[in-house]
Design an enzyme around this catalytic site. Structure first.
Site, mmCIF file in Angstrom:
data_model
loop_
_atom_site.group_PDB
_atom_site.id
_atom_site.type_symbol
_atom_site.label_atom_id
_atom_site.label_comp_id
_atom_site.label_asym_id
_atom_site.label_seq_id
_atom_site.Cartn_x
_atom_site.Cartn_y
_atom_site.Cartn_z
ATOM 1 N N LYS A 203 0.693 -1.078 0.189
ATOM 2 C CA LYS A 203 0.025 0.043 -0.076
ATOM 3 C C LYS A 203 0.792 1.222 0.004
ATOM 4 C CE LYS A 203 -4.074 -1.794 2.511
ATOM 5 N NZ LYS A 203 -5.103 -1.514 1.454
ATOM 6 N N ARG B 250 -10.513 -11.326 1.490
ATOM 7 C CA ARG B 250 -11.432 -12.251 0.846
ATOM 8 C C ARG B 250 -10.679 -13.679 1.031
ATOM 9 N NH1 ARG B 250 -11.782 -8.810 -4.435
ATOM 10 N NH2 ARG B 250 -11.348 -7.238 -3.051
HETATM 11 N N1 BES Z 1 -8.031 -3.599 4.059
HETATM 12 C C1 BES Z 1 -8.304 -3.195 2.737
HETATM 13 C C2 BES Z 1 -9.590 -2.323 2.640
HETATM 14 C C3 BES Z 1 -9.676 -0.963 3.169
HETATM 15 C C4 BES Z 1 -9.074 0.100 2.530
HETATM 16 C C5 BES Z 1 -10.582 -0.775 4.254
HETATM 17 C C6 BES Z 1 -9.278 1.278 3.032
HETATM 18 C C7 BES Z 1 -10.574 0.515 4.857
HETATM 19 C C8 BES Z 1 -9.852 1.570 4.007
HETATM 20 C C9 BES Z 1 -8.483 -4.523 1.942
HETATM 21 O O1 BES Z 1 -7.757 -5.333 2.297
HETATM 22 C C10 BES Z 1 -7.959 -3.813 0.768
HETATM 23 O O2 BES Z 1 -6.869 -3.466 0.671
HETATM 24 N N2 BES Z 1 -8.464 -4.073 -0.349
HETATM 25 C C11 BES Z 1 -8.204 -3.397 -1.679
HETATM 26 C C12 BES Z 1 -8.578 -4.539 -2.789
HETATM 27 C C13 BES Z 1 -8.160 -4.101 -4.163
HETATM 28 C C14 BES Z 1 -6.634 -4.534 -4.184
HETATM 29 C C15 BES Z 1 -8.974 -4.744 -4.861
HETATM 30 C C16 BES Z 1 -8.496 -2.167 -1.879
HETATM 31 O O3 BES Z 1 -9.887 -1.606 -1.402
HETATM 32 O O4 BES Z 1 -8.025 -1.129 -2.263
HETATM 33 MN MN MN Z 2 -5.457 -5.523 1.690
#
Ligand code: BES
Ligand code: MN
Ligand code: ZN
Length: 493
Positions: free
Chosen positions: A277, A351
Site C-alpha cells: 500500500k 477475501r
Molecule cells: N483492508 C483493505 C480495505 C480497506 C481499504 C479498508 C481502505 C478501509 C480503508 C483491503 O484489504 C484492501 O486492501 N482492499 C483493496 C482491494 C483491491 C486490491 C482490489 C482495496 O480496497 O484497495
Molecule cells: Mn488489503
C-alpha cells in the site's frame, strides 16, 4: 459510567444535575414544567427573555438555582415538539453529555426518556441514552505515559414520570451489555498492530470464553494446513506472527437449534503485502481487524445479556506483510473449498482469509452466516462513512439486517450481488482471480465471497467506511455491534 432507571420528580431529585428539555416554541417538557413551578417560574422567565430558544441540542447550564434541590439544572433544546425525530434525540443526548463532562458533576438525572420520539419506543430511547453516554465517556489513552483523568461523571439516572416496568429495567441491562460490547470492539480496534496480533486476539477470545462460559477453539497453522486452508495461509506467509483461526461458541438456545455464525475479518495489520500500500495513512490498516473485533464485541454483548440463541463466532486472523516468503502476484492457491484462486493483488487479502473461514463455517450447520469485514476501499467510495455495505444471497435476511441497522442508527445499505458481476473474476489460469478491477470493487469482492457461501443463508457486511474514524477524532466506532446485537435479539424472540 453507571446507569439506573427509576421514577423521579425533577423538583425532588437530589443529584449533581437535573437535565430537562425545552421545545423551540418556548414550551417546557413535562419534567421542566414541574421544575419551573418549584423554581418560581425562573425557567419560563429566562425563556421569555430569549436566553434559551430551544433549538435542537442547544444547552444552558444553570448552577445553584433557588428552589431546585439538585446542584445544577441543565436545559436542553428539543426543537419543534411536533416532529422530534430519532436523530434529533441522539443529538440532544450528545449535547447533554458534552456539557455534563465539562461541568464538575459526578451524577446527573436525565428527564429525557419520557419524551415522545417519532417511530421509536421506550426501549430505543433508553438504549440510546446508555450508548451515547458510554460513547461520551470512552477514552483510549492507556498507552500514554500520562493518561487523562477518568471522567468525573460516574452515575446517570434515567428518570421517568411513572414507575418503570420490569421491561424497562431489562432494556437498560441489555443496553449496558451492548455498550460493553462496543467498548471491547473499540479497545481492540484501537490497539496497534504490534500489540494486537493474531495471538493477542486468540487470548482475548479465551478470556471472553472464561468470563462467559463460552466454548473456545484456536486452530494453529498446522491445523489449517490439514484442513486445506491454503488461501488463508497464503496471506500469512510474509508475516513473523503465526496465523490463528479462532472459534467461540455461545449456547444460549435449545440444543437442537442451529446456530447463527458470525465471521469477522481479523487482519491485524494490512500492509498490502507485495502489492504494498502507499505510505499515507497506512497506520490505519491496524483497523483491518475491526470485523473480528465487532464479532467479539457482539458475542460479549449477547453473552452478558444471556440471549436465548446459539451463536458461533469464527475469526480468521493474521498479518498481511511483504517478505521473501510472501505470496506474489500471479501465485495460485487452492482454497479449502477446492476452488483455485489466482492472487493478482496481494492487497485483496481479506477475501482470501474469509473464503476459507466461510467454508469452515458450514461445519456448524448454521441457520445463517454473516461475515463482517473492512473489505474494500471501494465501499468507502460508494457509501462514505455513513452506511455499511450489505450484500446477501437471501433478500429476507438483507431486509432483517437493514431493519436492525435502521432501528439502531447503525445503518447499512444493500448493494447488488447480481450474476452480471461474476465474470469480472474470471481467470485464465485458475477457477477465479482475487480481484475484479476498479469498477464496482466492493461488489466484486462480495461476489468472490458468494462463491464460498452457496450452501447457506449468508450476508456480508463491508464495514471499511464505518468501523473507524480518521483525522482528529481517529478511533474505532464500535460499529456494527448495535446492528448485529439488534438482529440477534430479534432472532431470539
Ligand atoms: N483492508 C483493505 C480495505 C480497506 C481499504 C479498508 C481502505 C478501509 C480503508 C483491503 O484489504 C484492501 O486492501 N482492499 C483493496 C482491494 C483491491 C486490491 C482490489 C482495496 O480496497 O484497495
Ligand atoms: Mn488489503
Ligand atoms: Zn485488508
Amino acid at each position: 459510567m453507571e446507569f439506573s432507571i427509576k421514577q423521579s420528580s425533577s423538583d425532588k431529585q437530589r443529584t449533581g444535575c437535573v437535565v430537562v428539555g425545552v421545545y423551540a416554541n418556548g414550551k417546557l417538557s413535562a419534567a421542566a414544567q414541574i421544575l419551573d413551578v418549584a423554581m418560581q417560574h425562573q425557567l419560563s422567565d429566562l425563556i421569555a427573555r430569549g436566553d434559551m430558544e430551544g433549538k435542537v441540542g442547544q444547552t444552558l447550564l444553570l448552577p445553584h438555582v433557588a428552589g431546585c434541590v439538585a446542584e445544577r439544572v441543565l436545559l436542553v433544546g428539543l426543537g419543534k415538539s411536533s416532529a422530534f425525530a430519532a436523530t434529533q434525540f441522539v443529538d440532544v443526548l450528545r449535547a447533554v453529555f458534552a456539557v455534563l463532562h465539562k461541568s464538575n458533576c459526578k451524577e446527573a438525572a436525565l428527564y429525557l426518556t419520557d419524551l415522545a420520539v417519532s417511530d421509536r419506543d421506550e426501549a430505543w430511547k433508553i438504549t440510546q441514552a446508555v450508548l451515547v453516554g458510554a460513547e461520551s465517556a470512552y477514552r483510549c489513552d492507556h498507552l500514554k505515559s500520562k493518561p487523562a483523568d477518568a471522567p468525573i461523571l460516574r452515575k446517570v439516572l434515567l428518570a421517568c414520570a411513572e414507575k418503570p416496568e420490569a421491561a424497562a429495567k431489562a432494556t437498560l441491562a441489555q443496553a449496558v451489555a451492548v455498550a460493553h460490547g462496543m467498548q471491547l470492539t473499540k479497545d481492540l480496534g484501537n490497539l496497534p498492530g504490534n500489540i494486537c496480533t493474531p495471538t493477542y486476539l486468540a487470548e482475548q477470545a479465551k478470556s471472553l470464553a472464561k468470563a462467559y462460559k463460552l466454548e473456545v477453539d484456536v486452530l494453529e497453522e498446522k491445523d489449517m494446513e490439514k484442513l486445506g486452508m491454503h488461501s488463508l495461509l497464503s496471506v500469512t506467509r510474509g508475516s513473523r506472527q503465526p496465523a490463528k483461526l479462532i472459534t467461540l461458541a455461545y449456547h444460549g438456545g435449545e440444543k437442537k437449534q442451529k446456530p447463527i455464525v458470525l465471521v469477522g475479518k481479523g487482519i491485524t495489520f494490512d500492509s498490502g503485502g507485495i502489492s504494498l500500500k502507499p505510505g499515507a495513512e497506512m497506520d490505519e490498516m491496524k483497523y483491518d481487524m475491526c470485523g473480528a473485533a465487532s464479532v467479539l464485541g457482539t458475542m460479549r454483548a449477547i453473552a452478558e445479556m444471556g440471549l436465548k440463541l446459539n451463536v458461533v463466532v469464527v475469526i480468521p486472523t493474521c498479518e498481511n506483510m511483504p517478505d521473501g516468503q510472501a505470496s506474489k502476484p500471479g501465485d495460485i492457491v487452492t482454497s479449502m473449498s477446492g476452488q483455485s484462486i489466482e492472487i493478482l493483488n496481494t492487497d485483496a487479502e481479506g477475501r482470501l482469509v474469509l473464503c476459507d473461514a466461510l467454508t469452515y463455517a458450514a461445519r456448524f450447520e448454521p441457520s445463517t452466516v454473516i461475515d463482517v469485514a473492512t473489505l474494500t476501499g471501494a465501499c468507502v467510495i460508494a457509501l462514505g462513512h455513513v452506511a455499511t455495505g450489505l450484500f446477501s444471497n437471501q433478500d429476507d435476511l438483507a431486509q432483517e439486517l437493514l431493519a436492525a441497522g435502521q432501528y439502531t442508527q447503525d445503518r447499512a445499505w444493500q448493494m447488488p450481488l447480481w450474476e452480471e458481476y461474476q465474470p469480472l473474476l474470471d481467470s485464465n489460469f485458475a477457477d477465479m482471480q482475487n480481484i475484479g478491477g476498479r469498477a464496482g470493487g466492493s461488489i466484486t469482492a462480495a461476489c468472490f465471497l458468494s462463491r464460498f457461501t452457496k450452501e447457506y443463508r449468508w450476508a456480508h457486511l463491508d464495514i471499511a467506511g464505518t468501523a473507524w474514524k480518521s483525522g482528529k477524532d481517529k478511533g474505532a466506532t464500535g460499529r456494527p455491534v448495535p446492528l448485529l446485537t439488534q438482529y440477534l435479539m430479534q432472532q431470539a424472540k
